[in-house]
Design an enzyme around this catalytic site. Structure first.
Site, PDB file in Angstrom:
ATOM      1  N   HIS A 151       1.255  -1.122  -0.651  1.00  0.00           N
ATOM      2  CA  HIS A 151      -0.353   0.226  -0.410  1.00  0.00           C
ATOM      3  C   HIS A 151       1.051   1.234  -0.373  1.00  0.00           C
ATOM      4  O   HIS A 151       1.746   1.196   0.663  1.00  0.00           O
ATOM      5  CB  HIS A 151      -1.430   0.104   1.367  1.00  0.00           C
ATOM      6  CG  HIS A 151      -2.151   1.232   0.817  1.00  0.00           C
ATOM      7  ND1 HIS A 151      -1.713   2.653   1.699  1.00  0.00           N
ATOM      8  CD2 HIS A 151      -3.285   1.254   0.359  1.00  0.00           C
ATOM      9  CE1 HIS A 151      -2.961   2.907   1.711  1.00  0.00           C
ATOM     10  NE2 HIS A 151      -4.099   2.087   0.953  1.00  0.00           N
TER      11      HIS A 151
ATOM     12  N   ASP B 214      -8.013  -4.557  -0.109  1.00  0.00           N
ATOM     13  CA  ASP B 214      -9.074  -4.886  -1.422  1.00  0.00           C
ATOM     14  C   ASP B 214      -8.713  -6.711  -2.092  1.00  0.00           C
ATOM     15  O   ASP B 214      -9.372  -6.792  -2.713  1.00  0.00           O
ATOM     16  CB  ASP B 214      -8.036  -3.920  -2.769  1.00  0.00           C
ATOM     17  CG  ASP B 214      -7.759  -2.841  -2.869  1.00  0.00           C
ATOM     18  OD1 ASP B 214      -9.454  -2.603  -2.553  1.00  0.00           O
ATOM     19  OD2 ASP B 214      -6.595  -1.995  -3.066  1.00  0.00           O
TER      20      ASP B 214
END
Length: 429
Positions: A306, A364
């Site tokens: 991320h 996700d």
């Protein structure tokens, strides 16, 4: 007032700048006077070291894997609260009392209907139009129907516009989905909760009764909470930048939706699911992991790592648990996608390459599997993200509008083009 200062020495001249400390997190060097004092700008592509605003809404510690909404850990809100309670918190700064919660829920519920003329907007799109294209167009058009809530200088109108968007976004998203599959629109019901109402509008049909699963509704509610806000990301910054010009709130949110559509931002869960599909089975994982480590191979593991989190994404564990609950409800015990996901997660947490580069699973990674199990096609994943993120965008927009120090956004640049030159007549070129 800050007592700390930072000194910049440039072109044989030293300039002092104040250093501000927040309630938590790193200090920031206030360089507002930099150009006037030194004649130079800073250069920060992607704004990775630049604080664009002062905010009291969301805090992220990427190194420690911490996400706080108004000081409350995301884990506690997702486990013990509901989405509308989180909306109230983000908008007003405190958790609601029982009476405040009932009033807020009522006001949102009774704003879910769309102006009937807006139905014609949907029929203007091709049936194969991407639902996000429909979202951008329809949300932007809200300002053409609700003139009584576009005056950003009026606190009451700002409040009405905020409630309208939180309430109407599920209706717009569900209609975008229904239109894409050729089914009739299903109107909202005031006897259902926020997540249940959305699922009912998406999956009910006039021919038979549809009962919303409590497990599915809870999963949907958690997904909304986990995606409600995430500090100054690309789409939030877009909303703030659009809002800084004085644009109406509906236009600002439409701008945020357009930004979220990008595969590097809101489309990541769709990309993660496509990757799991491509890998196919656990037996194929070693080959794909090898490719992911090869710098010359274009393949990348989606759903890992991320921009901000350098440890485990705190939302990922909640999403993993939610994913299992949904699959158990459906009786799916041996889902190949989940098996691939679990093995990839194990490797990512143990393999020296992934640990060294801090490529931990993010939210996700599991949300794509969960949404697919709930019955949504991949084209709807980013739509659901935008539905959830609407409250965060509104809270950030509202905070910016109410900040007396806010000014129109105007980044500077490092110009590398031609220097001044004279125009040459066409006949002489």
């Amino acid at each position: 007032m800050s007592t700390k200062t930072a000194t910049l020495t440039y072109d044989n001249k030293s300039v002092e700048f104040p250093v501000h400390g927040g309630s938590i997190g790193p200090d920031v060097i206030d360089i507002q006077a930099l150009y006037g004092e030194s004649g130079a700008f800073t250069y920060d592509p992607g704004f990775t070291s630049t604080a664009s605003c002062e905010s009291a809404i969301t805090y992220i510690d990427g190194d420690e894997g911490v996400l706080l909404y108004r000081g409350y850990p995301i884990e506690q809100l997702a486990k013990d609260g509901d989405f509308l309670e989180t909306c109230y918190l983000l908008l007003y700064g405190e958790l609601p009392t029982k009476a405040q919660k009932e009033d807020f829920d009522h006001r949102v519920t009774y704003h879910t209907m769309l102006h009937e003329q807006m139905m014609r907007f949907f029929t203007g799109f091709r049936r194969d139009a991407h639902p996000m294209a429909i979202m951008v167009g329809v949300v932007g058009a809200l300002s053409a129907f609700y003139h009584d809530s576009t005056d950003i200088s009026d606190p009451h109108q700002r409040m009405v516009a905020s409630l309208r968007m939180i309430a109407k976004m599920p209706t717009i998203a569900a209609m975008a989905y229904k239109y894409s599959i050729g089914q009739p629109f299903v109107y909202p019901r005031n006897d259902l909760g926020y997540a249940s109402n959305f699922l009912h509008m998406c999956f009910a049909v006039p021919a038979e009764e549809y009962k919303v699963s409590k497990t599915f509704a809870k999963a949907m509610d958690r997904i909304f909470i986990l995606h409600a806000d995430h500090e100054q990301n690309a789409s939030t910054s877009t909303v703030r930048l659009a809002g800084s010009s004085g644009a109406n709130p509906f236009a600002c949110i439409a701008a945020g939706i357009a930004c979220l559509w990008g595969p590097a931002h809101g489309g990541a869960n769709e990309a993660a699911l496509n990757m799991l599909d491509e890998i196919g089975t656990v037996d194929n994982i070693p080959e794909y992991v090898r490719r992911a480590k090869d710098r010359d191979d274009p393949f990348r593991l989606m759903g890992f790592g991320h921009r901000v989190y350098k440890s485990y994404d705190p939302r990922a564990k909640i999403m993993q648990e939610t994913c299992h609950e949904v699959l158990d409800e459906l009786g799916i015990k041996d889902d190949p996608l989940l098996e691939v996901a679990m093995e990839l997660e194990r490797i990512a947490l143990e393999d020296e390459y992934f640990v060294e580069k801090r490529l931990y699973p993010n939210v996700d990674f599991y949300s794509g599997i969960t949404l697919k199990a709930l019955g949504f096609p991949t084209t709807m994943f980013t739509v659901l993200f935008s539905l959830a993120r609407t409250v965060g965008w509104i809270a950030q927009w509202k905070e910016m509008i109410e900040d007396p120090r806010q000014k129109i956004g105007r980044p500077r640049q490092l110009y590398v083009g031609e220097t001044e030159r004279n125009y040459v007549p066409l006949s002489q070129r």
